[in-house]
Scaffold this active site. Structure first.
Site, PDB file in Angstrom:
ATOM      1  N   HIS A 156       0.840  -1.222   0.000  1.00 50.97           N
ATOM      2  CA  HIS A 156       0.000   0.000   0.000  1.00 50.97           C
ATOM      3  C   HIS A 156       0.869   1.264   0.000  1.00 50.97           C
ATOM      4  O   HIS A 156       0.438   2.304   0.484  1.00 50.97           O
ATOM      5  CB  HIS A 156      -0.942   0.028   1.207  1.00 50.97           C
ATOM      6  CG  HIS A 156      -1.650  -1.256   1.456  1.00 50.97           C
ATOM      7  ND1 HIS A 156      -2.864  -1.575   0.875  1.00 50.97           N
ATOM      8  CD2 HIS A 156      -1.303  -2.338   2.215  1.00 50.97           C
ATOM      9  CE1 HIS A 156      -3.233  -2.793   1.278  1.00 50.97           C
ATOM     10  NE2 HIS A 156      -2.305  -3.273   2.085  1.00 50.97           N
ATOM     11  N   SER A 277      14.750  21.435 -16.631  1.00 47.43           N
ATOM     12  CA  SER A 277      13.548  22.248 -16.821  1.00 47.43           C
ATOM     13  C   SER A 277      13.959  23.564 -17.463  1.00 47.43           C
ATOM     14  O   SER A 277      15.042  24.087 -17.190  1.00 47.43           O
ATOM     15  CB  SER A 277      12.886  22.496 -15.464  1.00 47.43           C
ATOM     16  OG  SER A 277      12.112  23.678 -15.502  1.00 47.43           O
ATOM     17  N   LYS A 283      16.041  21.778 -11.364  1.00 50.09           N
ATOM     18  CA  LYS A 283      15.365  20.521 -11.669  1.00 50.09           C
ATOM     19  C   LYS A 283      16.226  19.520 -12.448  1.00 50.09           C
ATOM     20  O   LYS A 283      16.981  19.891 -13.334  1.00 50.09           O
ATOM     21  CB  LYS A 283      14.088  20.777 -12.492  1.00 50.09           C
ATOM     22  CG  LYS A 283      12.962  21.422 -11.726  1.00 50.09           C
ATOM     23  CD  LYS A 283      12.394  20.567 -10.602  1.00 50.09           C
ATOM     24  CE  LYS A 283      11.479  19.476 -11.081  1.00 50.09           C
ATOM     25  NZ  LYS A 283      10.225  19.976 -11.625  1.00 50.09           N
ATOM     26  N   GLU A 290       9.443   8.401 -17.063  1.00 53.20           N
ATOM     27  CA  GLU A 290       8.078   8.889 -17.315  1.00 53.20           C
ATOM     28  C   GLU A 290       7.628   8.549 -18.738  1.00 53.20           C
ATOM     29  O   GLU A 290       6.474   8.178 -18.963  1.00 53.20           O
ATOM     30  CB  GLU A 290       8.005  10.403 -17.088  1.00 53.20           C
ATOM     31  CG  GLU A 290       8.111  10.763 -15.609  1.00 53.20           C
ATOM     32  CD  GLU A 290       8.247  12.268 -15.379  1.00 53.20           C
ATOM     33  OE1 GLU A 290       7.936  13.051 -16.277  1.00 53.20           O
ATOM     34  OE2 GLU A 290       8.691  12.634 -14.273  1.00 53.20           O
TER      35      GLU A 290
END
Ligand code: ARG
Length: 474
Positions: A156, A277, A283, A290
């Site tokens: 979980h 970024s 970043k 992804e």
């Protein structure tokens, strides 16, 4: 507009119709397979006395020349042809004249395209197996180096029990291992040759289908000519296997994205596999992970597409089946790219062992072992569960952990606790006592690693690359 038919037509094909019907823009990928199948076909036609030796030699020479010229960039597959079959045949006739017109004897484009696609998918089954094998090698390497790299395991997405990095990687090893076995299973089932099935009812020529099947590296000929030209089950099975590979890669990517976050910091993705970024200078984003997660959808889409295409078409061949190609080609490219990129990212990723170990010590990952400790002292498990539950509550209030409590504090909850509890609930003990096969304990993992190493060694890759690459020499 070069096409293989037209005799019974009184009008020219409308340009829009021609374009809508044509498949050359995408089936040009099958040119090697088309030539390989044609060579096998004419070699058989000559053996059966349907073509003369001279005709066969001229055709084989012509086809080989076309293949070499296309590969060398001297001959370009252009859109003036309806499909790859028309391109090859037209070029052959241009090169060798009359004999070229005999290539299509005893054959239809229906069995021809069924064969081309099968040869293509068969090669890709092997190539994707090889990519998966490289990924397994990377995983095994990480496992071997991290048998005692402790980390929290989750259920979980809540810390549950401690485990090791080797154990966690081994879970993915199992998944990709099953993916390889699935591909090998598909290979066995699909490896029957449809050539010689004609339009759908075979032919009246005395073709030797077993011979062409063996020339092309198949187990044998398919046994129903109607099914042969109408079957795309193997494409569906293959896309289902590719979808499962993507599902595994996507889950793994999701974990890497979480582990790479500022909150977790379990891993650091190498600069070469990260992106920045345009606005936030600090970043460093896990774009590769992804994208792999994102691209999973288009591979599932390919599977849904072909399943839907096939569900309503009557026997035998229907033009709907031309739709099998673009989605399959796209899925293949996507999966191969994802496997290569993911493997590179994983192999160069830094694991922060210390961060993982500290994290494993927090969050009461040793609560089960504390309960088991009480059980070893004669307390029934259900009671032990309750005692440790209240101990956890006490720790949460005091913002501490079970192993940081004094023996007096422990005894206040249960007099059964003794000084040996600290050893029993230490991170090391929690992991190392889990020695059933498949569990994270070092000895158990070493046993699994031995089995895994053998598995990699024995992965079946068709070494006969002449068939796998479409480069048959006769
Ligand atoms: N381009 C077709 C396909 O991909 C080739 C087979 C054409 N057969 C036919 N009867 N029109 O399926």
């Amino acid at each position: 507009m070069a096409q293989l038919w037209g005799g019974r037509f009184t009008k020219k094909t409308d340009k829009l119709v021609y374009d809508f019907n044509a498949s050359i823009t995408f089936d040009k990928r099958l040119f090697k397979q088309d030539i390989e199948g044609s060579i096998a076909h004419v070699v058989m036609l000559e053996k059966q006395g349907i073509l003369t030796c001279e005709e066969k030699d001229a055709i084989v020479k012509g086809l080989t020349g076309i293949r070499n010229d296309v590969e060398a960039g001297k001959l370009i597959i252009t859109e003036e042809y309806e499909d790859i079959h028309s391109f090859v045949e037209a070029n052959l006739i241009e090169r060798i004249g009359e004999a070229g017109k005999k290539l299509h004897t005893g054959r239809s484009r229906n069995d021809q395209v069924a064969l081309d696609m099968k040869l293509y998918v068969r090669t890709e089954v092997i190539q994707i197996t090889e990519h998966l094998k490289s990924l397994l090698e990377t995983l095994l390497d990480i496992m071997e180096k991290n048998l005692t790299t402790y980390m929290p395991g989750f259920t979980h997405l809540q810390k549950a029990q401690p485990t090791t990095l080797a154990h966690h990687m081994s879970a993915y090893f199992e998944m990709f291992k099953r993916d390889i076995l699935r591909l090998q299973d598909i290979y066995q089932r699909m490896n029957y040759c449809p050539l010689g099935s004609g339009a759908f009812a075979g032919t009246t020529y005395p073709l030797d289908r077993a011979y062409t099947a063996s020339l092309l590296g198949f187990e044998g000929p398919t046994l129903n000519s109607m099914d042969s030209v109408a079957d795309r089950d193997y494409v569906i099975e293959f896309l289902a296997a590719l979808s499962t590979i993507m599902m595994h890669l996507s889950r793994f990517s999701e974990e890497i994205i979480i582990w790479n976050s500022n909150e977790y910091r379990f891993v650091e993705i190498d600069d070469a596999f990260s992106t920045g970024s345009s606005i936030m200078p600090q970043k460093k984003n896990p774009d590769i992970a992804e994208l792999v997660r994102g691209k999973t959808g288009r591979v599932y889409g390919a599977l849904m597409s072909i399943l839907t295409t096939m569900k309503g078409i009557p026997l035998a061949y229907n033009k709907d089946m031309q739709e099998d190609k673009e989605v399959t080609f796209d899925a293949i490219d996507t999966v191969k790219n994802c496997l290569v990129l993911f493997n590179g990212m994983l192999a160069s990723m830094k694991f922060r062992n210390q961060v993982m170990e500290v994290s494993a010590m927090k969050g009461f990952t040793n609560a089960t072992d504390a309960a088991d400790y009480l059980v070893s002292k004669g307390v029934p498990f259900r009671d032990a569960h309750g005692i440790i539950g209240s101990l956890v509550l006490y720790c949460i209030e005091k913002d501490t952990s079970i192993d940081a409590l004094s023996l007096d504090e422990l005894k206040a909850v249960s007099p059964v606790f003794e000084a040996d509890v600290y050893e029993a609930v230490s991170l090391k003990t929690c992991v190392e006592k889990r020695l059933t096969i498949g569990a994270p304990g070092k000895k158990a993992m070493e046993e699994v690693i031995c089995i895994d190493r053998e598995f990699i060694k024995n992965i079946w890759i068709n070494e006969d690359s002449s068939h796998a690459s479409g480069d048959v020499q006769f």
